[in-house]
Design a protein around this motif. Structure first.
Motif, PDB file in Angstrom:
ATOM      1  N   LEU A  95      -5.135  10.084  -0.987  1.00  0.00           N
ATOM      2  CA  LEU A  95      -3.997   9.223  -0.656  1.00  0.00           C
ATOM      3  C   LEU A  95      -4.385   8.186   0.393  1.00  0.00           C
ATOM      4  O   LEU A  95      -4.011   7.013   0.293  1.00  0.00           O
ATOM      5  N   VAL A  96      -5.131   8.624   1.385  1.00  0.00           N
ATOM      6  CA  VAL A  96      -5.590   7.684   2.422  1.00  0.00           C
ATOM      7  C   VAL A  96      -6.526   6.649   1.816  1.00  0.00           C
ATOM      8  O   VAL A  96      -6.417   5.444   2.111  1.00  0.00           O
ATOM      9  N   ALA A  97      -7.444   7.095   0.965  1.00  0.00           N
ATOM     10  CA  ALA A  97      -8.362   6.156   0.316  1.00  0.00           C
ATOM     11  C   ALA A  97      -7.604   5.175  -0.570  1.00  0.00           C
ATOM     12  O   ALA A  97      -7.901   3.971  -0.579  1.00  0.00           O
ATOM     13  N   GLY A  98      -6.614   5.666  -1.307  1.00  0.00           N
ATOM     14  CA  GLY A  98      -5.811   4.782  -2.139  1.00  0.00           C
ATOM     15  C   GLY A  98      -5.011   3.791  -1.323  1.00  0.00           C
ATOM     16  O   GLY A  98      -4.884   2.617  -1.706  1.00  0.00           O
ATOM     17  N   TRP A  99      -4.469   4.253  -0.192  1.00  0.00           N
ATOM     18  CA  TRP A  99      -3.703   3.346   0.682  1.00  0.00           C
ATOM     19  C   TRP A  99      -4.599   2.236   1.221  1.00  0.00           C
ATOM     20  O   TRP A  99      -4.225   1.059   1.213  1.00  0.00           O
ATOM     21  N   LEU A 100      -5.766   2.598   1.699  1.00  0.00           N
ATOM     22  CA  LEU A 100      -6.689   1.595   2.236  1.00  0.00           C
ATOM     23  C   LEU A 100      -7.148   0.627   1.151  1.00  0.00           C
ATOM     24  O   LEU A 100      -7.281  -0.581   1.394  1.00  0.00           O
ATOM     25  N   LEU A 101      -7.398   1.142  -0.053  1.00  0.00           N
ATOM     26  CA  LEU A 101      -7.818   0.283  -1.156  1.00  0.00           C
ATOM     27  C   LEU A 101      -6.705  -0.694  -1.518  1.00  0.00           C
ATOM     28  O   LEU A 101      -6.962  -1.894  -1.715  1.00  0.00           O
TER      29      LEU A 101
ATOM     30  N   SER B  18      -1.810  -2.907  -7.674  1.00  0.00           N
ATOM     31  CA  SER B  18      -2.426  -1.980  -6.724  1.00  0.00           C
ATOM     32  C   SER B  18      -2.204  -0.529  -7.121  1.00  0.00           C
ATOM     33  O   SER B  18      -3.084   0.320  -6.921  1.00  0.00           O
ATOM     34  N   MET B  19      -1.015  -0.229  -7.684  1.00  0.00           N
ATOM     35  CA  MET B  19      -0.739   1.158  -8.038  1.00  0.00           C
ATOM     36  C   MET B  19      -1.683   1.669  -9.120  1.00  0.00           C
ATOM     37  O   MET B  19      -1.935   2.877  -9.214  1.00  0.00           O
ATOM     38  N   ALA B  20      -2.239   0.766  -9.917  1.00  0.00           N
ATOM     39  CA  ALA B  20      -3.205   1.191 -10.934  1.00  0.00           C
ATOM     40  C   ALA B  20      -4.454   1.767 -10.282  1.00  0.00           C
ATOM     41  O   ALA B  20      -4.985   2.803 -10.717  1.00  0.00           O
ATOM     42  N   TYR B  21      -4.930   1.118  -9.235  1.00  0.00           N
ATOM     43  CA  TYR B  21      -6.123   1.604  -8.532  1.00  0.00           C
ATOM     44  C   TYR B  21      -5.827   2.918  -7.802  1.00  0.00           C
ATOM     45  O   TYR B  21      -6.671   3.827  -7.769  1.00  0.00           O
ATOM     46  N   VAL B  22      -4.637   3.019  -7.207  1.00  0.00           N
ATOM     47  CA  VAL B  22      -4.271   4.265  -6.528  1.00  0.00           C
ATOM     48  C   VAL B  22      -4.179   5.407  -7.529  1.00  0.00           C
ATOM     49  O   VAL B  22      -4.607   6.532  -7.248  1.00  0.00           O
ATOM     50  N   THR B  23      -3.634   5.126  -8.705  1.00  0.00           N
ATOM     51  CA  THR B  23      -3.516   6.162  -9.735  1.00  0.00           C
ATOM     52  C   THR B  23      -4.883   6.709 -10.116  1.00  0.00           C
ATOM     53  O   THR B  23      -5.058   7.932 -10.272  1.00  0.00           O
TER      54      THR B  23
ATOM     55  N   ALA C 147       0.825  -1.206   0.000  1.00  0.00           N
ATOM     56  CA  ALA C 147       0.000   0.000   0.000  1.00  0.00           C
ATOM     57  C   ALA C 147       0.860   1.256   0.000  1.00  0.00           C
ATOM     58  O   ALA C 147       0.565   2.221  -0.729  1.00  0.00           O
ATOM     59  N   SER C 148       1.924   1.265   0.785  1.00  0.00           N
ATOM     60  CA  SER C 148       2.793   2.442   0.855  1.00  0.00           C
ATOM     61  C   SER C 148       3.488   2.690  -0.484  1.00  0.00           C
ATOM     62  O   SER C 148       3.527   3.828  -0.983  1.00  0.00           O
TER      63      SER C 148
END
Length: 272
Positions: free
Chosen positions: A193-199, A147-152, A72-73
Motif C-alpha cells: 500500500l505504501v509503495a502504491g501510494w508513493l507510485l 494511477s489506480m491501475a498501477y496500485v492494483t 494517491a489516497s
C-alpha cells in the motif's frame, strides 16, 4: 573474465555519466550568477531567492502536491478493492471487463487517455452541469483513473503471494471478516500500500500530457508551468527548482534506506 572487467567498468561509468551528468550540470548552473544558463557568471544563490518569491511556480507546486496527495489516497483505496476482487474472487460476472479496465490505462498512450477524459468531462458538463469547467477536480479524477491501475498491480502481486492460512485460522477462531481484514490482511499488505501510494503520488506529480487536456485556466500544475517556461528558454529559476526537487527526493530515499537497513538488522538479530 578479468580482461572484460575494465571494459564493463568503462561502459558502466559511461552509462552513469550519461544519466546523471545532465542532472549534475543542471544543479551546478542553478548557482550561476548569469541569467544565461549556459554561461558561467560566478557563484550566486539569487535564483533560489527569486524562486521563493515566484507566486506562479509556488502556486503550481502547491496545487500539484494537493492533487497528487488526493490522487494517491483515492488510488490506493480503489486499487486495493480491485486487487482484492481479482485475487479473492476467481469467477464473477464482469471479471474480464475489470481486467481490461485495470490494464488499459497502463498501455494506452497518455494522449488517448487525456483526449477521452476531456470528451467525457465536456459531455458530462453538457448533460448534468458538472463539472462546471475544468480545474483541480477534473485533473484529480483523471489522475485517479490511471494511477489506480498501477496500485492494483502492486497490491495484487502482494495479495497473490500472501499466506491464506493466517486469515483462515482467524476465521476459524471466530473473528469476523472485517476484523480479519484490518487485523491481519491490512498489516501484511501495508508495504504494498505504501509503495502504491508513493507510485501514484509520483505519477501524478510527473504528469503533463493528461493534465494539459483536462485542466482549465485556473488550474495549472507544476509540470505545465515548467514546460511553458522551458519553451521560452530555460530559466535559472527552473534549475533551482529542479535542484530542490533532487535534494528532497535524495533525502527521502536516504531516510528510507536507513530505516530499511535498521529494520533488516533488527529482524536478523531476532532470528539469530
Amino acid at each position: 573474465m578479468f580482461r572484460r572487467a575494465p571494459l564493463l567498468m568503462t561502459i558502466l561509468l559511461f552509462g552513469y555519466a550519461f544519466l546523471y551528468g545532465p542532472i549534475l550540470s543542471l544543479m551546478l548552473y542553478s548557482f550561476n550568477e548569469s541569467r544565461l544558463v549556459t554561461v558561467w557568471g560566478g557563484f550566486s544563490t539569487k535564483w533560489y531567492g527569486e524562486l521563493l518569491h515566484n507566486e506562479q511556480i509556488l502556486g503550481a507546486a502547491w496545487l500539484s502536491i494537493k492533487i497528487a496527495a488526493i490522487n494517491a489516497s483515492a488510488a490506493v483505496v480503489l486499487g486495493t478493492l480491485a486487487a482484492l476482487a481479482l485475487v479473492r474472487y476467481r469467477r464473477f460476472r464482469g471479471r474480464a471487463s475489470l481486467e481490461v479496465m485495470v490494464t488499459a490505462p497502463m498501455v494506452l498512450p497518455d494522449v488517448i487517455i487525456g483526449l477521452s477524459l476531456l470528451l467525457l468531462f465536456v459531455s458530462m458538463e453538457t448533460l448534468t452541469g458538472w463539472p462546471a469547467g475544468r480545474g483541480q477536480s477534473t485533473i484529480t479524477l483523471a489522475h485517479i483513473t490511471f494511477s489506480m491501475a498501477y496500485v492494483t498491480v502492486v497490491v495484487r502481486s502482494r495479495l497473490a503471494h500472501m499466506d491464506m492460512s493466517l486469515e483462515e485460522a482467524a476465521l476459524d477462531l471466530g473473528a469476523r471478516p472485517l476484523k480479519v481484514f484490518f487485523s491481519i490482511t491490512l498489516p501484511i499488505i501495508a508495504p504494498a500500500l505504501v509503495a502504491g501510494w508513493l507510485l501514484a503520488f509520483t505519477l501524478s506529480m510527473d504528469d503533463l500530457v493528461i493534465a494539459s487536456f483536462v485542466s482549465g485556466p485556473g488550474a495549472t500544475t507544476l509540470p505545465m508551468v515548467v514546460y511553458s517556461s522551458v519553451r521560452l528558454g530555460v530559466s535559472p529559476q527552473i534549475n533551482a527548482l529542479a535542484t530542490l526537487i533532487v535534494v528532497i527526493v535524495s533525502i527521502a530515499v536516504a531516510i528510507a534506506g536507513v530505516l530499511l537497513y535498521r529494520q533488516e538488522k533488527s529482524s536478523t538479530k531476532d532470528t539469530g
